[in-house]
Design a protein around this motif. Structure first.
Motif, PDB file in Angstrom:
ATOM      1  N   GLU A  66      -2.016   4.668 -10.188  1.00  0.00           N
ATOM      2  CA  GLU A  66      -2.399   5.620 -11.223  1.00  0.00           C
ATOM      3  C   GLU A  66      -2.415   4.899 -12.567  1.00  0.00           C
ATOM      4  O   GLU A  66      -1.428   4.257 -12.940  1.00  0.00           O
ATOM      5  N   THR A  68       0.807  -1.222   0.000  1.00  0.00           N
ATOM      6  CA  THR A  68       0.000   0.000   0.000  1.00  0.00           C
ATOM      7  C   THR A  68       0.841   1.273   0.000  1.00  0.00           C
ATOM      8  O   THR A  68       0.326   2.354  -0.312  1.00  0.00           O
ATOM      9  N   GLU A  83      -9.097   2.965  -8.551  1.00  0.00           N
ATOM     10  CA  GLU A  83      -9.598   3.673  -7.379  1.00  0.00           C
ATOM     11  C   GLU A  83      -8.661   3.581  -6.179  1.00  0.00           C
ATOM     12  O   GLU A  83      -8.821   4.319  -5.205  1.00  0.00           O
ATOM     13  N   LEU A  84      -7.680   2.663  -6.232  1.00  0.00           N
ATOM     14  CA  LEU A  84      -6.734   2.533  -5.127  1.00  0.00           C
ATOM     15  C   LEU A  84      -5.877   3.788  -5.026  1.00  0.00           C
ATOM     16  O   LEU A  84      -5.438   4.340  -6.046  1.00  0.00           O
ATOM     17  N   ARG A  85      -5.597   4.229  -3.816  1.00  0.00           N
ATOM     18  CA  ARG A  85      -4.847   5.477  -3.623  1.00  0.00           C
ATOM     19  C   ARG A  85      -3.427   5.413  -4.170  1.00  0.00           C
ATOM     20  O   ARG A  85      -2.857   6.446  -4.536  1.00  0.00           O
ATOM     21  N   ASN A  86      -2.861   4.216  -4.183  1.00  0.00           N
ATOM     22  CA  ASN A  86      -1.463   4.095  -4.595  1.00  0.00           C
ATOM     23  C   ASN A  86      -1.302   3.687  -6.058  1.00  0.00           C
ATOM     24  O   ASN A  86      -0.195   3.352  -6.493  1.00  0.00           O
TER      25      ASN A  86
END
Length: 278
Positions: free
Chosen positions: A200, A160, A195-198
């Motif tokens: 792109e 993460t 949608e995962l923060r880590n």
């Protein structure tokens, strides 16, 4: 061969040594009275990673081995057992070093123009690739390939604090590998990962007058020691690049592609429109 997976002409694979190493880790951990979660905290790896190593599904990286040695009494048993690990099921010999670096990376960048990268694939999409392999794979080999790929995909959830960047060509989804239903599932899966923060994900549009990636696919990663490496894969071969000058050139190309690709929001919008058109 795709994403470091072997075909019938590649080096034969075996998980016996991995299972043996995993059994040694589990035995020493249980002798020390530690749960997988407690042991994971000591070696600074998730309990899921510990389980994967103990079950022989994952090649332990050197940092895991050293930390495990310290946590379990510095007997030397794990170092000796690790020295006998030569094979990782489902992964080609030329890809294993990169896979071990990948599992430790704090930054991982991937550009693909041939197919959706293994870390983003669905099972249906991946199995179609395996079925299309020449020489043909048997059922056991296909299962081993998918197991290895699914294990690698855990990185997106477990790492993460790792920054993942993907640049994907628009035509990868237009090809409809595996059929319409498989493509619809694939796009849904990629949108979910986006949608995962880590993570792109950017799409390189089909029409692009200037493109810095015409030399082909590439991967870049940064280690916890802030060293950068690159990896380039072809048919039945892969090249790990450590030369800093060459890596620097590839970093500049990747940076230019990030500027040339659609923005994160526009990429998501395009994928949603493509899904709606299926």
């Amino acid at each position: 061969m795709v994403d470091g997976v072997t075909g019938t002409g590649g080096e034969p694979e075996s998980s016996d040594s991995l299972r043996t190493f995993g059994a040694v880790v589990q035995g020493l951990r249980e002798h020390a009275g530690l749960s997988r979660e407690e042991f994971g905290e000591l070696v600074r790896f998730s309990k899921h990673t510990v389980a994967s190593v103990e079950l022989g599904r994952r090649m332990p990286d050197p940092i895991f081995v050293e930390r495990a040695e310290e946590a379990l009494g510095v007997t030397g048993a794990l170092r000796k057992a690790a020295g006998r690990l030569e094979r990782q099921p489902g992964l080609a010999a030329w890809f294993r070093h990169w896979a071990r670096l990948e599992a430790l990376a704090i930054t991982l960048c991937t550009y693909e123009c041939r197919l959706v990268p293994g870390l983003l694939q669905t099972e249906a999409y991946a199995r179609q690739l395996f079925v299309d392999e020449l020489p043909p794979l048997d059922d056991e080999q296909i299962e081993a390939q998918w197991a290895a790929r699914a294990e690698r995909q855990r990185l997106l959830q477990e790492r993460t604090n790792t920054a993942f960047s993907f640049i994907l060509e628009e035509h990868l989804f237009q090809r409809r590998t595996g059929g319409t239903d498989a493509t619809r599932e694939l796009i849904d899966h990629v949108l979910e990962i986006a949608e995962l923060r880590n993570v792109e994900i950017q799409v390189m549009p089909l029409v692009r007058e200037s493109h810095a990636g015409l030399h082909g696919p590439l991967q870049l990663l940064e280690t916890p020691e802030n060293q950068w490496f690159a990896y380039i894969e072809g048919q039945q071969s892969g090249q790990l690049i450590t030369d800093r000058k060459v890596v620097s050139v590839l970093q500049r190309r990747y940076a230019r592609m990030r500027a040339q690709a659609l923005s994160l929001d526009d990429s998501v919008s395009l994928l949603r429109r493509m899904r709606g058109d299926l």
